[in-house]
Design a protein around this motif. Sequence first.
Motif, mmCIF file in Angstrom:
data_model
loop_
_atom_site.group_PDB
_atom_site.id
_atom_site.type_symbol
_atom_site.label_atom_id
_atom_site.label_comp_id
_atom_site.label_asym_id
_atom_site.label_seq_id
_atom_site.Cartn_x
_atom_site.Cartn_y
_atom_site.Cartn_z
ATOM 1 N N LEU A 193 27.572 15.987 -3.904
ATOM 2 C CA LEU A 193 26.518 16.741 -3.926
ATOM 3 C C LEU A 193 25.200 16.577 -4.868
ATOM 4 O O LEU A 193 24.049 16.488 -4.096
ATOM 5 C CB LEU A 193 27.015 18.241 -3.935
ATOM 6 C CG LEU A 193 25.753 19.158 -4.037
ATOM 7 C CD1 LEU A 193 25.340 19.293 -2.586
ATOM 8 C CD2 LEU A 193 26.473 20.578 -4.695
ATOM 9 N N ILE A 194 25.585 16.206 -5.758
ATOM 10 C CA ILE A 194 24.345 15.943 -6.628
ATOM 11 C C ILE A 194 23.682 14.507 -6.655
ATOM 12 O O ILE A 194 22.429 14.462 -6.591
ATOM 13 C CB ILE A 194 24.889 16.143 -8.326
ATOM 14 C CG1 ILE A 194 23.744 16.490 -9.212
ATOM 15 C CG2 ILE A 194 25.496 14.879 -8.823
ATOM 16 C CD1 ILE A 194 23.892 16.976 -10.487
ATOM 17 N N ALA A 195 24.627 13.618 -6.061
ATOM 18 C CA ALA A 195 24.015 12.400 -5.618
ATOM 19 C C ALA A 195 22.850 12.484 -4.284
ATOM 20 O O ALA A 195 21.850 11.840 -4.570
ATOM 21 C CB ALA A 195 25.229 11.438 -5.558
ATOM 22 N N ALA A 196 23.415 13.277 -3.425
ATOM 23 C CA ALA A 196 22.595 13.554 -2.286
ATOM 24 C C ALA A 196 21.281 14.261 -2.625
ATOM 25 O O ALA A 196 20.333 13.892 -2.137
ATOM 26 C CB ALA A 196 23.581 14.162 -1.235
ATOM 27 N N VAL A 197 21.413 15.283 -3.411
ATOM 28 C CA VAL A 197 20.191 16.089 -3.762
ATOM 29 C C VAL A 197 19.149 15.238 -4.629
ATOM 30 O O VAL A 197 18.046 15.357 -4.264
ATOM 31 C CB VAL A 197 20.767 17.296 -4.445
ATOM 32 C CG1 VAL A 197 19.295 18.205 -4.980
ATOM 33 C CG2 VAL A 197 21.271 18.237 -3.542
ATOM 34 N N ILE A 201 31.699 21.575 -12.692
ATOM 35 C CA ILE A 201 31.395 21.005 -13.829
ATOM 36 C C ILE A 201 30.486 19.935 -13.724
ATOM 37 O O ILE A 201 29.742 19.458 -14.259
ATOM 38 C CB ILE A 201 32.505 20.403 -14.683
ATOM 39 C CG1 ILE A 201 33.279 21.847 -15.364
ATOM 40 C CG2 ILE A 201 32.230 19.436 -15.758
ATOM 41 C CD1 ILE A 201 34.896 21.324 -15.607
ATOM 42 N N ASN A 202 30.463 19.332 -12.439
ATOM 43 C CA ASN A 202 29.671 18.324 -12.197
ATOM 44 C C ASN A 202 28.673 18.317 -11.475
ATOM 45 O O ASN A 202 27.584 17.915 -11.477
ATOM 46 C CB ASN A 202 30.665 16.992 -11.532
ATOM 47 C CG ASN A 202 31.568 16.407 -12.324
ATOM 48 O OD1 ASN A 202 31.098 15.382 -12.838
ATOM 49 N ND2 ASN A 202 32.894 17.088 -12.547
ATOM 50 N N ALA A 203 28.770 19.363 -10.294
ATOM 51 C CA ALA A 203 27.626 19.849 -9.551
ATOM 52 C C ALA A 203 26.517 20.491 -10.615
ATOM 53 O O ALA A 203 25.127 20.478 -10.042
ATOM 54 C CB ALA A 203 28.086 20.762 -8.484
ATOM 55 N N LEU A 204 26.961 21.060 -11.549
ATOM 56 C CA LEU A 204 25.891 21.643 -12.695
ATOM 57 C C LEU A 204 25.467 20.769 -13.872
ATOM 58 O O LEU A 204 25.124 21.394 -14.813
ATOM 59 C CB LEU A 204 26.430 22.984 -13.055
ATOM 60 C CG LEU A 204 26.602 23.910 -11.726
ATOM 61 C CD1 LEU A 204 26.999 25.491 -12.366
ATOM 62 C CD2 LEU A 204 25.336 24.172 -10.884
ATOM 63 N N ASN A 205 25.985 19.481 -13.611
ATOM 64 C CA ASN A 205 25.854 18.508 -14.639
ATOM 65 C C ASN A 205 24.530 17.812 -14.675
ATOM 66 O O ASN A 205 24.055 17.312 -13.949
ATOM 67 C CB ASN A 205 26.688 17.625 -14.828
ATOM 68 C CG ASN A 205 26.613 16.656 -16.070
ATOM 69 O OD1 ASN A 205 25.935 16.754 -16.876
ATOM 70 N ND2 ASN A 205 27.970 15.500 -16.161
#
Length: 205
Positions: free
Chosen positions: A53-57, A117-121
């Motif tokens: 998710l964070i990679a895509a965003v 933990i990772n999406a909000l990192n």
Amino acid sequence: MVAPALLLGFAITALIIELTPGPNMAWLALLSATEGRKAGLAATAGIAVGLLLIAAVSALGLAALIDNHPAIYETLRWAGALFLLYLAWEGWRAAGESSPASTRSGAARHAWRGFVINALNPKAAFFFVTVLPEFVSPAMPAAPQTITLALTSVTIATLIHLALVLMAGSIQAFIADEARNRLTRRILSLALVAVAIWLFISAAR
């Protein structure tokens, strides 16, 4: 879609960063050793989804800007090198990191914790926004390269996390030893310094 040399360089960089002991590694080792591999595998799945998710965003939204604004590329080139140097400095000075406390609970809850933990990192987001573009060639469209590199990073992270879960007992003991934790961090920190210098020079347009 990505030049082989750039893909290899990115894979090595991602591998070095992922092998540096941190919250994910410590948490997965502790969780798997105390609650079993099923809990560790659930947490690994959540971590992978969070990273995707964070990679895509972070990464995909930047691809078009890289294609159309050379100044942004140069800014990110500097930021990426500096961020790698920061990670090296942080790894060198830190003897260990605390990990999220774990309590016995269901697989879904472990997966959710790993995701959050990772999406909000912010460090993970900054990696995809600054370090990843260093490996995007200006000679080819940015979007396909960005997708390939993002998936490569998440795949490397997930494979390492799976290995940690499968070897939870010995890995947990290794990370818990302060002297070995410090030695591992410092060796990988020096490797990151070398990667940062190489990237800054080779990525110049």
